[in-house]
Enzyme design. Structure first.
Site, mmCIF file in Angstrom:
data_model
loop_
_atom_site.group_PDB
_atom_site.id
_atom_site.type_symbol
_atom_site.label_atom_id
_atom_site.label_comp_id
_atom_site.label_asym_id
_atom_site.label_seq_id
_atom_site.Cartn_x
_atom_site.Cartn_y
_atom_site.Cartn_z
ATOM 1 N N ARG A 130 0.803 -1.220 0.000
ATOM 2 C CA ARG A 130 0.000 0.000 0.000
ATOM 3 C C ARG A 130 0.838 1.274 0.000
ATOM 4 N NH1 ARG A 130 -2.248 -3.668 -1.120
ATOM 5 N NH2 ARG A 130 -4.270 -4.467 -0.448
ATOM 6 N N SER A 156 -10.875 1.068 2.603
ATOM 7 C CA SER A 156 -10.245 0.633 3.851
ATOM 8 C C SER A 156 -9.499 1.813 4.463
ATOM 9 C CB SER A 156 -9.286 -0.524 3.588
ATOM 10 O OG SER A 156 -9.986 -1.651 3.109
ATOM 11 N N GLU A 174 -4.721 4.592 5.721
ATOM 12 C CA GLU A 174 -4.382 4.382 4.315
ATOM 13 C C GLU A 174 -4.640 5.614 3.456
ATOM 14 O OE1 GLU A 174 -5.567 1.350 0.666
ATOM 15 O OE2 GLU A 174 -5.550 0.619 2.722
#
Length: 366
Positions: free
Chosen positions: A175, A252, A358
């Site tokens: 990520r 998310s 995130e």
């Protein structure tokens, strides 16, 4: 350079109007300036002009991974609206896809599936634009962009020049990438290497394999894989639907925490002491001998169930998936961040595990 684009209600996101219309959370205050770039040259020129003027700059894609402060952004916003796809056969059943940064990501995936190209189908249904995918090293259902990415064309803000950078030079990690942690480059276009023949990438994710009734590691029809992924994402509120507040999110909100090998035993012992020794802690191998834990599992076991804090909360965990923080229609960014802090601090207090956000936070922080 094109002028300011209207928001969903026809207003400009400058002055008293908000950037909320350009984020999937529907949150965020106004921008000092706003332009739309419909081709790569205009995009590069807009960035160069802002830099030459010494203005703060926010390059806005699909707004699906962005949390903007209620006060807004006191600089210039350049919204990417570039379009263009090109498919080139490179032999041995392989095809190079070149996509402009402003292409809608799921539309790109859908077109690759329509053409019988395998590789991107597990990334179906992810909101946002194509240019953001290498920045975040987007991943889902056992596939990451890093596995398929060839190169990107970048505008280097330090020099004003456009250059091509190979995937292996982007520091792609779980990520993230060097692009995520620096504002010195803007993605103009992206290239992927896909496989012809109508078969998917190997199905690695257990939940997807069960849905497809396929053996882990096998390849299936690429269209069937896409539909299965979309069905799974819809069930978790992860496919955008304006009528469903569970999709008013940034996807998310927390990344799955990665634990160093030397710390794993102590972390698992602490978790076991809280949830009971008989509960299996989901864990997955990560790079360099480390272990990835499930953020959603930890959040639930720390006492934050789906829909927390319940009816009446302006910002709530999704009723379908605890990893998504959602705007129920009247939330502010402050509401959302308050909920994020509550969840983050609760998991840390219970298990000693730190959760990292995130999304990109613009003029706000946890």
């Amino acid at each position: 350079m094109s002028g300011a684009e209207g928001t969903r209600d026809g207003a400009s996101p400058t002055g008293g109007s908000a950037l909320a219309a350009y984020t999937t959370l529907r949150l965020g205050g106004p921008a000092a300036g706003f332009v739309v770039a419909e081709d790569a040259e205009t995009l590069a020129d807009a960035v160069r002009e802002a830099d030459a003027a010494g203005s703060r700059l926010l390059v806005l894609g699909g707004g699906s991974n962005l949390v903007v402060a209620d006060e807004g952004f006191d600089g210039h916003v350049v919204r990417i609206a570039t379009r263009g796809l090109r498919f080139d056969s490179v032999g041995d059943g392989l095809v190079q896809l070149t996509a402009e940064a402003g292409e809608d990501w799921d539309a790109v995936v859908a077109e690759t599936v329509r053409q019988g190209l395998g590789g991107l189908e597990c990334l179906s249904g992810i909101p946002g634009l194509t240019g953001a995918t290498p920045v975040q090293n987007v991943g889902a259902y056992g596939v990451e962009v890093s596995e398929l990415l060839l190169s990107v064309d970048l505008l280097d803000r330090r020099t004003g020049n456009v250059r091509t950078v190979r995937a292996e030079d982007l520091g792609l990690v779980y990520r993230g990438s060097v692009l995520k942690h620096s504002d010195q480059a803007v993605v103009l276009r992206v290239r992927f290497l896909l496989r012809d023949g109508g078969r998917s990438a190997p199905v690695r994710y257990a939940e997807l394999a069960r849905t497809l009734d396929a053996e882990p590691g096998s390849r299936v029809d690429v269209a069937e894989a896409r539909e299965a992924v979309l069905a799974l994402r819809r069930g978790k509120g992860m496919v955008l639907d304006p009528a469903d507040h569970d999709t008013w999110s940034a996807g998310s909100f927390f990344t799955n925490p990665i634990v160093e090998a030397a710390d794993l035993s102590a972390v698992l012992s602490r978790i076991g002491a809280k949830v009971g020794p008989d509960q299996r802690v989901p864990q997955y191998p990560a790079s360099d001998g480390r272990t990835k834990l499930s953020a959603a599992w930890l959040i639930e076991r720390a006492g934050f169930g789906k829909g927390h804090p319940g009816p009446g909360g302006r910002a709530r965990l999704s009723t379908k998936h605890t990893l998504a923080l959602t705007n129920r229609g009247e939330a502010t960014t402050a509401d959302l961040l308050s909920l994020a802090r509550e969840v983050r601090d609760g998991v840390l207090a219970q298990f000693g595990v730190s959760l990292a956000p995130e999304p990109v936070l613009v003029d706000c922080a946890l």
